[in-house]
Scaffold this motif. Structure first.
Motif, PDB file in Angstrom:
ATOM      1  N   ILE A 380       0.819  -1.207   0.000  1.00 45.84           N
ATOM      2  CA  ILE A 380       0.000   0.000   0.000  1.00 45.84           C
ATOM      3  C   ILE A 380       0.856   1.261   0.000  1.00 45.84           C
ATOM      4  CG2 ILE A 380      -0.254  -0.006   2.538  1.00 45.84           C
ATOM      5  CD1 ILE A 380      -3.111   1.108   2.072  1.00 45.84           C
ATOM      6  N   PHE A 381       1.972   1.250   0.743  1.00 47.26           N
ATOM      7  CA  PHE A 381       2.846   2.416   0.771  1.00 47.26           C
ATOM      8  C   PHE A 381       3.561   2.583  -0.567  1.00 47.26           C
ATOM      9  CE2 PHE A 381       2.357   1.928   5.372  1.00 47.26           C
ATOM     10  CZ  PHE A 381       2.180   3.256   5.745  1.00 47.26           C
ATOM     11  N   ARG A 382       3.978   1.488  -1.167  1.00 51.61           N
ATOM     12  CA  ARG A 382       4.636   1.561  -2.479  1.00 51.61           C
ATOM     13  C   ARG A 382       3.691   2.180  -3.508  1.00 51.61           C
ATOM     14  NH1 ARG A 382       8.855  -1.316  -5.123  1.00 51.61           N
ATOM     15  NH2 ARG A 382       8.469  -1.663  -7.356  1.00 51.61           N
ATOM     16  N   ILE A 401      -8.065   5.507   2.184  1.00 50.91           N
ATOM     17  CA  ILE A 401      -9.089   4.588   2.696  1.00 50.91           C
ATOM     18  C   ILE A 401      -9.506   3.593   1.618  1.00 50.91           C
ATOM     19  CG2 ILE A 401     -11.475   4.455   3.523  1.00 50.91           C
ATOM     20  CD1 ILE A 401     -10.999   7.164   4.902  1.00 50.91           C
ATOM     21  N   GLU A 402      -9.654   4.102   0.398  1.00 50.23           N
ATOM     22  CA  GLU A 402     -10.024   3.239  -0.736  1.00 50.23           C
ATOM     23  C   GLU A 402      -9.015   2.113  -0.920  1.00 50.23           C
ATOM     24  OE1 GLU A 402      -9.721   4.054  -5.424  1.00 50.23           O
ATOM     25  OE2 GLU A 402     -11.128   5.404  -4.399  1.00 50.23           O
ATOM     26  N   LEU A 403      -7.723   2.438  -0.843  1.00 56.68           N
ATOM     27  CA  LEU A 403      -6.682   1.407  -1.008  1.00 56.68           C
ATOM     28  C   LEU A 403      -6.621   0.483   0.201  1.00 56.68           C
ATOM     29  CD1 LEU A 403      -3.466   2.833  -2.702  1.00 56.68           C
ATOM     30  CD2 LEU A 403      -5.085   1.180  -3.591  1.00 56.68           C
ATOM     31  N   GLU A 406      -9.324  -1.900  -0.450  1.00 58.89           N
ATOM     32  CA  GLU A 406      -9.028  -2.723  -1.623  1.00 58.89           C
ATOM     33  C   GLU A 406      -7.984  -3.787  -1.299  1.00 58.89           C
ATOM     34  OE1 GLU A 406      -6.830  -2.217  -5.974  1.00 58.89           O
ATOM     35  OE2 GLU A 406      -7.910  -0.497  -5.138  1.00 58.89           O
ATOM     36  N   TYR A 407      -6.947  -3.396  -0.554  1.00 55.41           N
ATOM     37  CA  TYR A 407      -5.888  -4.342  -0.196  1.00 55.41           C
ATOM     38  C   TYR A 407      -6.222  -5.147   1.064  1.00 55.41           C
ATOM     39  CZ  TYR A 407      -2.858  -1.930  -3.579  1.00 55.41           C
ATOM     40  OH  TYR A 407      -2.308  -1.409  -4.725  1.00 55.41           O
ATOM     41  N   ASN A 408      -7.355  -4.814   1.694  1.00 53.87           N
ATOM     42  CA  ASN A 408      -7.830  -5.548   2.877  1.00 53.87           C
ATOM     43  C   ASN A 408      -6.793  -5.550   4.003  1.00 53.87           C
ATOM     44  OD1 ASN A 408      -9.762  -7.031   4.315  1.00 53.87           O
ATOM     45  ND2 ASN A 408      -8.870  -8.989   3.691  1.00 53.87           N
ATOM     46  N   VAL A 409      -6.233  -4.363   4.280  1.00 50.57           N
ATOM     47  CA  VAL A 409      -5.221  -4.266   5.339  1.00 50.57           C
ATOM     48  C   VAL A 409      -5.843  -3.983   6.703  1.00 50.57           C
ATOM     49  CG1 VAL A 409      -3.440  -3.515   3.719  1.00 50.57           C
ATOM     50  CG2 VAL A 409      -4.794  -1.796   4.947  1.00 50.57           C
ATOM     51  N   CYS A 410      -7.077  -3.504   6.712  1.00 45.77           N
ATOM     52  CA  CYS A 410      -7.769  -3.240   7.964  1.00 45.77           C
ATOM     53  C   CYS A 410      -9.267  -3.208   7.703  1.00 45.77           C
ATOM     54  CB  CYS A 410      -7.305  -1.922   8.595  1.00 45.77           C
ATOM     55  SG  CYS A 410      -7.631  -0.461   7.585  1.00 45.77           S
ATOM     56  N   SER A 411     -10.050  -3.232   8.764  1.00 43.32           N
ATOM     57  CA  SER A 411     -11.506  -3.234   8.611  1.00 43.32           C
ATOM     58  C   SER A 411     -12.014  -1.825   8.289  1.00 43.32           C
ATOM     59  CB  SER A 411     -12.168  -3.735   9.891  1.00 43.32           C
ATOM     60  OG  SER A 411     -11.939  -2.825  10.951  1.00 43.32           O
ATOM     61  N   LYS A 412     -13.208  -1.756   7.752  1.00 39.88           N
ATOM     62  CA  LYS A 412     -13.804  -0.474   7.378  1.00 39.88           C
ATOM     63  C   LYS A 412     -13.958   0.442   8.586  1.00 39.88           C
ATOM     64  CE  LYS A 412     -17.639   1.424   4.676  1.00 39.88           C
ATOM     65  NZ  LYS A 412     -18.858   1.091   3.891  1.00 39.88           N
ATOM     66  N   SER A 413     -14.206  -0.141   9.759  1.00 40.21           N
ATOM     67  CA  SER A 413     -14.457   0.662  10.963  1.00 40.21           C
ATOM     68  C   SER A 413     -13.231   1.440  11.426  1.00 40.21           C
ATOM     69  CB  SER A 413     -14.959  -0.240  12.094  1.00 40.21           C
ATOM     70  OG  SER A 413     -13.959  -1.188  12.449  1.00 40.21           O
ATOM     71  N   VAL A 414     -12.032   0.971  11.082  1.00 42.43           N
ATOM     72  CA  VAL A 414     -10.812   1.672  11.529  1.00 42.43           C
ATOM     73  C   VAL A 414     -10.041   2.287  10.362  1.00 42.43           C
ATOM     74  CG1 VAL A 414     -10.574   0.184  13.544  1.00 42.43           C
ATOM     75  CG2 VAL A 414      -9.361  -0.412  11.437  1.00 42.43           C
ATOM     76  N   SER A 416     -10.474   4.877   8.475  1.00 36.78           N
ATOM     77  CA  SER A 416     -10.263   6.325   8.512  1.00 36.78           C
ATOM     78  C   SER A 416      -9.148   6.690   9.490  1.00 36.78           C
ATOM     79  CB  SER A 416     -11.564   7.023   8.916  1.00 36.78           C
ATOM     80  OG  SER A 416     -11.377   8.418   8.977  1.00 36.78           O
ATOM     81  N   ARG A 417      -9.148   6.080  10.686  1.00 36.14           N
ATOM     82  CA  ARG A 417      -8.100   6.378  11.677  1.00 36.14           C
ATOM     83  C   ARG A 417      -6.730   5.943  11.162  1.00 36.14           C
ATOM     84  NH1 ARG A 417     -11.958   4.268  15.293  1.00 36.14           N
ATOM     85  NH2 ARG A 417     -10.726   2.389  15.677  1.00 36.14           N
ATOM     86  N   ARG A 418      -6.670   4.781  10.538  1.00 36.25           N
ATOM     87  CA  ARG A 418      -5.374   4.283  10.047  1.00 36.25           C
ATOM     88  C   ARG A 418      -4.853   5.128   8.872  1.00 36.25           C
ATOM     89  NH1 ARG A 418      -4.922  -0.947  12.631  1.00 36.25           N
ATOM     90  NH2 ARG A 418      -6.165  -0.568  14.486  1.00 36.25           N
ATOM     91  N   SER A 419      -5.763   5.736   8.120  1.00 34.06           N
ATOM     92  CA  SER A 419      -5.336   6.527   6.952  1.00 34.06           C
ATOM     93  C   SER A 419      -4.481   7.719   7.371  1.00 34.06           C
ATOM     94  CB  SER A 419      -6.548   7.005   6.158  1.00 34.06           C
ATOM     95  OG  SER A 419      -7.308   7.953   6.897  1.00 34.06           O
TER      96      SER A 419
END
Length: 435
Positions: A380-382, A401-403, A406-414, A416-419
């Motif tokens: 995702i960072f690349r 958030i879209e990526l 798409e890459y399924n790195v975290c759940s939808k609920s978190v 935004s915070r992870r972005s």
């Protein structure tokens, strides 16, 4: 005395002495050390250099604490902390300083505030920052614990009211005190990066010495982290107003080459082999996706963990983290392969991996480029790095958030915070080039 944490201890005191009610009615509650000692040692209950470590029982009630003597404190909704300026320009204005050839100074292993002050002295960094003339020598003349003397001041509160605090011989601790022909200099030194600092660390020493000397006083807050000395000069617009603090200037110094180009970073990206790219898919990854916004604090933790392994409590005390923040930052380091957990004597401890030790021992430039490689080895960072190169700007939160989804790195609920972490790490990378 039963074993309880600091937050629980303060809750007991708040309840027993109706502290919140008195603050609401009178604005201030004065508490004696002997009262605090009923639940826990005062030294553990009344000093937090960063607001992050304030116990939750005080934080949720917007209560802060100041010493007003050696045996008492005042509580109110004081506003006591000052945000440190962001590090967004920290590479571009560095002056490189060369040390004399001394056998007893290891510039690759500055592990304490005292060591950092020694280097500030012998390198000429302090003289340069203060813009002293070559013939104007700077002498270290005082440091350590001393009595504040007697003085009064006003401090802002959350309710917008200035409260008066009267201090009578409270304890003051000064990391470094200096005098030149024209100035007295008070230095507060840190080797751990926080988000803010307690203004008391500059204000009480300032009021102590302002009443003793005729020369103007310079107040310097210094942070040594990631092989960079970051010096900030502060002043108080009004002597008797704690909250009148303002930043005068910031300058940064390095003992090493800090030149990095965007071409070198792009070359790092191209050097990563497709087979080495990590997907971070939730179903495959054993490490939570990142949630630690301040990348420099990951580096600060790495530097302090190099000396020896640490307990979770050690990390929380050192970094002024809550338990949750400790987990976020440890997991961020683990995500990059820098940190690991192990069990010793039935207790969980934290330490650097072999890769973490390699990063620690590298020089400034190699360290940053290796950290960039570790970040960009994640899919995702690349992808977002390459989009930034192509588009000329870092993707917005919605694209991140879209990526993430798409890459399924975290759940939808978190997501935004992870972005916000993803964006802050990308900003860290693109802030490195200084050519």
């Amino acid at each position: 005395m039963e074993k309880i944490d600091v937050s629980q201890a303060w809750q007991k005191l708040l309840d027993k002495y109706s502290i919140l009610e008195e603050i609401h009615e009178k604005g201030i509650y004065k508490i004696k050390s002997s009262q605090i000692k009923e639940v826990k040692e005062p030294r553990l209950m009344a000093k937090w250099d960063s607001s992050e470590q304030l116990p939750s029982s005080l934080k949720k009630n917007k209560i802060n604490i100041l010493p007003d003597s050696r045996s008492s404190y005042v509580l109110s909704d004081f506003l006591l902390y000052k945000d440190l300026p962001p590090l967004t320009e920290h590479i571009k204005n560095i002056s490189t300083i060369t040390l004399p050839d001394l056998e007893t100074i290891d510039v690759d292993n500055i592990t304490s505030e005292a060591n950092a002050i020694n280097v500030l002295q012998i390198s000429g960094i302090l003289e340069d920052f203060l813009e002293l003339e070559p013939e104007d020598l700077l002498y270290e003349t005082f440091d350590g614990r001393m009595s504040s003397g007697v003085f009064s001041f006003f401090v802002a509160t959350d309710r917008g009211i200035l409260r008066q605090v009267d201090v009578n011989k409270a304890q003051v601790e000064i990391d470094g005190g200096f005098e030149s022909k024209n100035y007295v200099v008070i230095l507060e030194a840190k080797n751990v990066l926080h988000e803010d600092f307690h203004v008391r660390q500059l204000y009480y020493p300032y009021r102590l010495w302002e009443g003793k000397v005729k020369k103007p006083i310079k107040l310097i807050f210094s942070i040594y982290t990631n092989k960079i000395f970051r010096l900030m000069e502060y002043r108080f617009r009004e002597k008797e107003n704690y909250s009148s603090i303002e930043l005068v200037k910031v300058k940064n110094y390095s003992l090493e080459d800090t030149t990095i180009s965007i071409e070198e970073i792009q070359k790092i990206n191209l050097s990563i082999k497709p087979d080495d790219i990590i997907s971070d898919t939730m179903s495959e990854s054993s490490v939570p996706f990142v949630q630690a916004d301040n990348f420099e604090r990951i580096i600060s933790l790495l530097e302090n963990m190099n000396e020896s392994s640490m307990t979770g409590e050690d990390i929380e005390n050192l970094m002024q983290f809550t338990s949750r923040q400790k987990d976020y930052y440890f997991n961020a380091g683990k995500y990059l392969g820098l940190f690991e957990k192990f069990t010793e004597g039935g207790f969980i401890r934290y330490r650097l991996t072999n890769l973490g030790r390699k990063v620690y021992h590298d020089n400034y430039k190699n360290r940053q480029l290796l950290l960039v490689k570790l970040i960009l080895s994640h899919q995702i960072f690349r992808k977002l790095f390459e989009e930034t190169i192509n588009n000329g700007q870092i993707p917005d939160r919605q694209r991140v958030i879209e990526l993430e989804l798409e890459y399924n790195v975290c759940s939808k609920s978190v997501a935004s915070r992870r972005s916000s972490t993803v964006i802050s790490w990308l900003k860290w990378i693109f802030n490195l080039p200084n050519l």
